[in-house]
Enzyme design. Structure first.
Site, PDB file in Angstrom:
ATOM      1  N   ARG A   1     -10.105  -2.315 -48.173  1.00  7.80           N
ATOM      2  CA  ARG A   1      -9.836  -3.666 -48.674  1.00  7.80           C
ATOM      3  C   ARG A   1     -10.469  -3.851 -50.054  1.00  7.80           C
ATOM      4  O   ARG A   1      -9.884  -4.468 -50.943  1.00  7.80           O
ATOM      5  CB  ARG A   1     -10.368  -4.700 -47.682  1.00  7.80           C
ATOM      6  CG  ARG A   1      -9.886  -6.122 -47.954  1.00  7.80           C
ATOM      7  CD  ARG A   1     -10.292  -7.076 -46.845  1.00  7.80           C
ATOM      8  NE  ARG A   1      -9.597  -6.764 -45.610  1.00  7.80           N
ATOM      9  CZ  ARG A   1     -10.173  -6.212 -44.536  1.00  7.80           C
ATOM     10  NH1 ARG A   1     -11.453  -5.909 -44.544  1.00  7.80           N
ATOM     11  NH2 ARG A   1      -9.465  -5.976 -43.463  1.00  7.80           N
TER      12      ARG A   1
ATOM     13  N   LYS B   1     -20.409  -1.120 -48.083  1.00  6.51           N
ATOM     14  CA  LYS B   1     -19.091  -1.075 -47.441  1.00  6.51           C
ATOM     15  C   LYS B   1     -18.003  -1.576 -48.395  1.00  6.51           C
ATOM     16  O   LYS B   1     -16.923  -0.968 -48.495  1.00  6.51           O
ATOM     17  CB  LYS B   1     -19.089  -1.917 -46.168  1.00  6.51           C
ATOM     18  CG  LYS B   1     -17.724  -1.964 -45.476  1.00  6.51           C
ATOM     19  CD  LYS B   1     -17.671  -3.010 -44.401  1.00  6.51           C
ATOM     20  CE  LYS B   1     -16.241  -3.228 -43.931  1.00  6.51           C
ATOM     21  NZ  LYS B   1     -16.099  -4.339 -42.968  1.00  6.51           N
TER      22      LYS B   1
ATOM     23  N   ASP C   1      -3.042  -7.254 -45.561  1.00  7.12           N
ATOM     24  CA  ASP C   1      -2.772  -6.772 -44.215  1.00  7.12           C
ATOM     25  C   ASP C   1      -3.372  -5.380 -44.159  1.00  7.12           C
ATOM     26  O   ASP C   1      -3.229  -4.594 -45.099  1.00  7.12           O
ATOM     27  CB  ASP C   1      -1.279  -6.737 -43.901  1.00  7.12           C
ATOM     28  CG  ASP C   1      -1.031  -6.638 -42.406  1.00  7.12           C
ATOM     29  OD1 ASP C   1      -1.667  -7.398 -41.645  1.00  7.12           O
ATOM     30  OD2 ASP C   1      -0.209  -5.802 -41.973  1.00  7.12           O
TER      31      ASP C   1
END
Length: 207
Positions: free
Chosen positions: A189, A183, A77
């Protein structure tokens, strides 16, 4: 074809591709390919994400998916926390405009809310919680954070969500302007899933 050994609590193809790209350099292509299945491969309803934190919501998803499939489940999340907005959108990032997953509308609303905010006050961070839940009930959780600032208009055609307006500290490019490999190296993440990778490896390499 190999049966999946792990199920990922997402129906978002961007997230599954990103997870595989993050894990492959650590675990090896063969250890990842075909062994992680998205929840869309199973007849599983998405649970209500009523947690108060990213970690709580990720655990809700992972526990529900693990129980429904009998497989170890990984979930994340994540969202954007804007300093001047007290950490909002936060856990509501994906549905900030009122409709879940409408990236364009969410970003339009955020830019409108920040229209008169000067650059010096446009600090923000991306936050991600990554979790693994195993059928025996064991839980493993990790968190990743990336500081940066928000632009006043979009730049770049890559990424998703709020990537087109987020410039990480030390960079002049938005995360939507970066190649996916770059990235993933710096992303919230990526940080969270790389920390969780040893636990995921245990599942994928199980015989």
């Amino acid at each position: 074809m190999l049966a999946p050994r792990l199920v990922f609590a997402t129906s978002n193809p961007h997230k599954l591709t990103e997870l595989e790209a993050i894990l492959a350099p650590i675990l090896g292509e063969d250890a990842v390919s075909g062994l992680i299945a998205p929840m869309s491969d199973f007849a599983v309803d998405s649970p209500v994400e009523d947690g108060a934190t990213f970690t709580q919501n990720a655990l809700i998803k992972a526990h529900a998916l693990c129980e429904a499939t009998g497989l170890p489940a990984v979930a994340d999340d994540s969202g954007l926390a804007v300093d001047i907005m007290g950490g909002a959108p936060g856990i509501f990032s994906a549905r900030w405009s009122g409709r879940h997953g409408d990236d364009a509308a969410n970003l339009d609303l955020l830019l409108d809310q920040l229209r008169d905010v000067p650059e010096a006050l446009r600090g923000a961070e991306f936050v991600a919680a990554a979790v693994l839940v195993r059928p025996d009930g064991r839980e493993f959780t990790e968190e990743g954070r990336v500081r940066g600032r928000l632009l006043q208009e979009r730049r770049g055609g890559g990424g998703f969500g709020y990537d087109p307006v987020f410039v990480p500290e030390g960079s002049t490019r938005t995360t939507a302007e970066m190649p996916s490999e770059q990235k993933n190296r710096i992303s919230h993440r990526g940080i969270a899933f790389r920390a969780l990778a040893p636990r995921i490896a245990e599942v994928l390499q199980a015989r």
